[in-house]
Enzyme design. Structure first.
Site, PDB file in Angstrom:
ATOM      1  N   SER A  10       0.841  -1.192   0.000  1.00 46.99           N
ATOM      2  CA  SER A  10       0.000   0.000   0.000  1.00 46.99           C
ATOM      3  C   SER A  10       0.873   1.237   0.000  1.00 46.99           C
ATOM      4  O   SER A  10       2.044   1.188   0.386  1.00 46.99           O
ATOM      5  CB  SER A  10      -0.898   0.019   1.241  1.00 46.99           C
ATOM      6  N   HIS A  11       0.278   2.331  -0.380  1.00 46.52           N
ATOM      7  CA  HIS A  11       0.950   3.621  -0.289  1.00 46.52           C
ATOM      8  C   HIS A  11       1.090   4.075   1.158  1.00 46.52           C
ATOM      9  O   HIS A  11       1.800   5.021   1.443  1.00 46.52           O
ATOM     10  CB  HIS A  11       0.183   4.669  -1.101  1.00 46.52           C
TER      11      HIS A  11
END
Length: 123
Positions: A10-11
């Protein structure tokens, strides 16, 4: 017996740690590694974190990779190409729900192909 591993990309480090925490409420014995945020712990993705997570999750029977958006997919694809195994699969499924289903299936000692089919069927 070794189990298929799960990688969450994920970011945001908080997002993947939260997803891992949710999965751990039900599944305790499946390797789950996270790669969230940049090397500076900002929003974004890190090729190094992704590669490390893939390496650490792999117990020799396969690894499923789940991602959130945009460059997470691109970096995951590059990291998978660079991995020295053909047992790493990028899954097109919602990161939370897909990883949850994948982890439950992996906990039942299913093969990489069986788990991929179950996740794809669910979504």
């Amino acid at each position: 017996m070794s189990k298929v591993g799960i990688v969450l990309i994920s970011h945001s480090a908080k997002v993947v740690e939260g997803i891992k925490e949710i999965i751990r409420q039900v599944v305790k014995d499946v390797p789950i590694e996270t790669a969230g945020g940049t090397d500076e712990n900002e929003i974004g993705t890190s090729m190094e974190k992704i590669q490390t997570a893939i390496t650490n999750a792999n117990q020799g029977v396969g690894t499923l990779v789940f991602y959130d958006i945009g460059s997470a997919k691109m970096n995951a694809e590059i990291a998978i190409e660079m991995a020295e195994t053909d047992q790493v699969t990028l899954i097109e499924a919602p990161i939370l729900e897909g990883a949850y289903v994948g982890a439950v299936e992996a906990s039942m000692d299913k093969s990489l192909n069986e788990i991929c089919a179950a996740v794809e069927k669910a979504f």
